[in-house]
Design a protein around this motif. Structure first.
Motif, PDB file in Angstrom:
ATOM      1  N   LYS A 113     -17.108   4.660  21.972  1.00  0.00           N
ATOM      2  CA  LYS A 113     -16.328   3.937  20.961  1.00  0.00           C
ATOM      3  C   LYS A 113     -16.920   2.548  20.770  1.00  0.00           C
ATOM      4  N   THR A 114     -16.522   1.924  19.696  1.00  0.00           N
ATOM      5  CA  THR A 114     -16.881   0.541  19.420  1.00  0.00           C
ATOM      6  C   THR A 114     -15.603  -0.239  19.174  1.00  0.00           C
ATOM      7  N   ARG A 115     -15.545  -1.434  19.712  1.00  0.00           N
ATOM      8  CA  ARG A 115     -14.408  -2.306  19.458  1.00  0.00           C
ATOM      9  C   ARG A 115     -14.891  -3.624  18.871  1.00  0.00           C
ATOM     10  N   THR A 132     -14.497  -9.605   8.073  1.00  0.00           N
ATOM     11  CA  THR A 132     -14.893  -8.240   7.723  1.00  0.00           C
ATOM     12  C   THR A 132     -15.807  -7.672   8.790  1.00  0.00           C
ATOM     13  N   ILE A 133     -15.527  -6.419   9.191  1.00  0.00           N
ATOM     14  CA  ILE A 133     -16.413  -5.719  10.118  1.00  0.00           C
ATOM     15  C   ILE A 133     -17.197  -4.678   9.327  1.00  0.00           C
ATOM     16  N   THR A 134     -18.443  -4.477   9.738  1.00  0.00           N
ATOM     17  CA  THR A 134     -19.313  -3.513   9.072  1.00  0.00           C
ATOM     18  C   THR A 134     -19.363  -2.223   9.885  1.00  0.00           C
ATOM     19  N   LEU A 135     -19.131  -1.107   9.221  1.00  0.00           N
ATOM     20  CA  LEU A 135     -19.110   0.195   9.878  1.00  0.00           C
ATOM     21  C   LEU A 135     -20.391   0.954   9.541  1.00  0.00           C
ATOM     22  N   ALA A 136     -21.109   1.372  10.557  1.00  0.00           N
ATOM     23  CA  ALA A 136     -22.359   2.097  10.332  1.00  0.00           C
ATOM     24  C   ALA A 136     -22.098   3.469   9.701  1.00  0.00           C
ATOM     25  N   LYS A 137     -20.930   4.025   9.966  1.00  0.00           N
ATOM     26  CA  LYS A 137     -20.551   5.314   9.384  1.00  0.00           C
ATOM     27  C   LYS A 137     -19.029   5.367   9.358  1.00  0.00           C
ATOM     28  N   HIS A 190     -12.024   4.692   7.548  1.00  0.00           N
ATOM     29  CA  HIS A 190     -12.691   3.711   6.688  1.00  0.00           C
ATOM     30  C   HIS A 190     -14.196   3.900   6.803  1.00  0.00           C
ATOM     31  N   GLY A 191     -14.891   3.585   5.739  1.00  0.00           N
ATOM     32  CA  GLY A 191     -16.343   3.640   5.739  1.00  0.00           C
ATOM     33  C   GLY A 191     -16.917   2.379   5.116  1.00  0.00           C
ATOM     34  N   LEU A 229      -7.908  -6.928  18.013  1.00  0.00           N
ATOM     35  CA  LEU A 229      -8.861  -6.082  18.727  1.00  0.00           C
ATOM     36  C   LEU A 229      -8.764  -4.703  18.094  1.00  0.00           C
ATOM     37  N   ILE A 230      -9.821  -4.299  17.385  1.00  0.00           N
ATOM     38  CA  ILE A 230      -9.807  -3.063  16.604  1.00  0.00           C
ATOM     39  C   ILE A 230     -10.829  -2.085  17.167  1.00  0.00           C
ATOM     40  N   GLU A 231     -10.393  -0.846  17.305  1.00  0.00           N
ATOM     41  CA  GLU A 231     -11.254   0.198  17.854  1.00  0.00           C
ATOM     42  C   GLU A 231     -11.649   1.183  16.772  1.00  0.00           C
ATOM     43  N   ALA A 232     -12.924   1.591  16.815  1.00  0.00           N
ATOM     44  CA  ALA A 232     -13.431   2.608  15.886  1.00  0.00           C
ATOM     45  C   ALA A 232     -13.922   3.803  16.682  1.00  0.00           C
ATOM     46  N   ARG A 233     -13.507   4.967  16.255  1.00  0.00           N
ATOM     47  CA  ARG A 233     -13.981   6.207  16.876  1.00  0.00           C
ATOM     48  C   ARG A 233     -14.530   7.124  15.789  1.00  0.00           C
TER      49      ARG A 233
END
Length: 564
Positions: free
Chosen positions: A508-510, A524-529, A545-546, A560-564
């Motif tokens: 995961k990424t946080r 703003t956070i950038t999402l690779a995918k 989100h993408g 603190l935001i987590e991306a899976r």
């Protein structure tokens, strides 16, 4: 341009001596020789003294000699990060009146590559990086040591690199330092509880027992239970128990172990107060002044925060080395302590004193003392350095306090927060950073507690609770549980604004997002995918989100935001 100026500059040796500089790619190795028939006293060696050619508005960051200070700001207007600057609080002289960092300096000129200058070793001499709006002066403090006829000194290695990636530059520096000072490793990242921020120097054995019982029932993952300053009768007498403590320290430590936790203890190994048994019986063990009497630390700098002035044990004295080794062997083998919070370590490397070994520098005095402590503490212990000299501690500690003491206020949350994030690059590369304790009790509003918790999580360093655990609410306990185990991974930031930090964790990424101001902001956070996002603290499902995701942050807040 700056690196070319360094390499093209002319070396100027102290009178009568020869200074040879040899560049090997980005590394410079220098040798100082005495070709004369007479001994020569060497106050310092200036490796480079040039016009840097950079705008005075160039942002900078530099380490200090001791951990309670750092430098930031710009070349023409440097600022202190931390409340206790080397030059003011500790009265460490600065060369030619120039503002001075120690160990490393980074410069970030606009429209140019970042520059990192650093000393990759600190075995005998401390490297100084002095500057103003037009000048850069890099030197080694050789402390008026004598270079004998025909003798030569191999000086500390120096590194000069540039690039666009801040973290890549730090990677190069830390890998280079590891060749001279291999990292002391300890896994997992230490977690625990500390008595200082709820009980201070008035701590009692009952305070420890109450929190031990709570931790055993509610949060056994707090591995280390640490008794802080206050148990001892005098500074220096670490094997005795003060009357105010109310019971035997050994008995309490034994109870900690019996509950399945690791006993931890605060010790200030290099200092003693005049009333102590150690000073009364062994005044000859201490660093001397010019008359040969023990040097009170307030004569040349800060005398100590309690029960001063302090006197400083001389790590070059073989008797002191035996004492330190025996002390920590007793604490480890007989008392069962496996975690040592070492405080006031700076005094082991105090300037302006005279040592038992006349040829040794204050850096060597400190390092010899620390090596004795490590021998005594054994391989099963973790050593945390506090109020310590940063570069002289390389390779000698498992953990490093990376900020001033925390307290329950927004001002402290932000000030210590910046100190910790400025040093985030050291975590896991030199040691585990200790951002000081997480404090979740008090009258601060919820947004400030979330900011504080997010920041400590973003450091990836050690995590110790500083609250009276018996007063922790269920909501705060839930937050503390989410911070465990400590990740060991510091968030990586693009710059020193420290607004959006990315933590790449297993699976995961946080992202840690901060608003340091009173006014609302957007980050703003950038999402690779495309990824599924969740708010870690509230468990709110933020959806898929993408591309990017923008967060609105009220004043004095964090997410603190987590991306899976």
């Amino acid at each position: 341009m700056l690196l070319e100026r360094l390499k093209a500059s002319t070396a100027h040796a102290p009178t009568g001596l020869t200074l040879t500089r040899a560049w090997h790619g980005s590394f410079c190795r220098a040798t100082l020789c005495n070709p004369t028939a007479a001994a020569i006293t060497v106050p310092e060696v200036v490796l480079f003294d040039i016009a840097h050619g950079l705008p005075g508005s160039t942002p900078l960051y530099a380490e200090a000699f001791q951990m309670l200070s750092q430098l930031a700001g710009t070349l023409e207007m440097p600022t202190d990060v931390g409340l206790y600057p080397d030059r003011a609080h500790y009265k460490i002289p600065e060369p030619d009146g120039l503002r001075t960092g120690y160990g490393m300096l980074t410069l970030a000129p606009e429209y140019q590559e970042r520059v990192l200058l650093g000393f990759t070793s600190c075995q005998r001499f401390i490297g100084r990086l002095s500057f103003d709006a037009t000048r850069l002066r890099l030197s080694l403090d050789t402390e008026n040591k004598t270079l004998a006829p025909g003798e030569h000194w191999e000086l500390e290695e120096f590194l000069a690199i540039s690039g666009t990636d801040r973290e890549a530059l730090f990677d190069k520096l830390t890998r280079s330092i590891a060749k001279h000072h291999p990292q002391l490793t300890h896994t997992p990242v230490p977690t625990g509880w500390c008595s200082w921020y709820c009980f201070g120097p008035e701590v009692t054995d009952k305070n420890i027992y109450d929190n031990l019982e709570w931790a055993a029932k509610n949060l056994p993952s707090l591995r280390y239970i640490q008794i802080d300053d206050g148990y001892q009768p005098h500074m220096g007498d670490w094997l005795n128990t003060g009357e105010a403590f109310g019971g035997s320290v050994q008995t309490v430590l034994k109870a900690i172990a019996q509950k399945g936790f690791e006993p931890a203890l605060w010790v200030a190994p290099f200092i003693a107060e005049e009333r102590s048994q150690l000073f009364s019986e062994h005044s000859d063990w201490f660093i001397k002044d010019e008359t040969g009497a023990p040097l009170p630390s307030n004569k040349i700098g800060f005398g100590g925060w309690r029960r001063g002035p302090w006197y400083c044990l001389d790590g070059t004295n073989p008797a002191v080395q035996k004492h330190l080794e025996a002390l920590f062997r007793t604490l480890n083998r007989d008392w069962g302590v496996t975690y040592f919070k070492l405080d006031a370590n700076y005094w082991g490397a105090i300037h302006g004193g005279h040592h038992f070994d006349k040829n040794a520098t204050r850096i060597e005095a400190y390092r010899r003392g620390m090596e004795a402590i490590l021998r005594g503490a054994g391989k099963n212990s973790i050593i945390l350095g506090c109020n310590h000299p940063i570069w002289p501690s390389l390779g000698l500690i498992h953990g490093s306090r990376s900020s001033n003491d925390i307290d329950r206020s927004w001002d402290s949350f932000t000030k210590t927060g910046r100190e910790n994030l400025y040093r985030g690059w050291q975590n896991g590369r030199f040691w585990w950073n200790d951002p000081d304790c997480i404090l979740l009790t008090g009258s601060q509003p919820e947004n400030e507690f979330v900011f504080h918790a997010t920041l400590l999580y973003a450091t990836g360093g050690m995590l110790l609770s500083g609250d009276d655990l018996t007063q922790l609410s269920p909501e705060r306990l839930a937050m503390l549980k989410k911070m465990l185990p400590a990740t060991g991974v510091c968030a990586r930031f693009a710059d020193e604004n420290f607004t959006v930090g990315e933590l790449k964790l297993r699976g995961k990424t946080r992202w840690a997002l901060f608003n340091w101001s009173d006014a609302p902001v957007s980050h703003t956070i950038t999402l690779a995918k495309p990824a599924h996002l969740t708010d870690v603290w509230s468990d709110e499902d933020l959806g898929m989100h993408g591309g990017s995701y923008t967060v609105e942050l009220p004043g004095r807040s964090a997410r603190l935001i987590e991306a899976r």
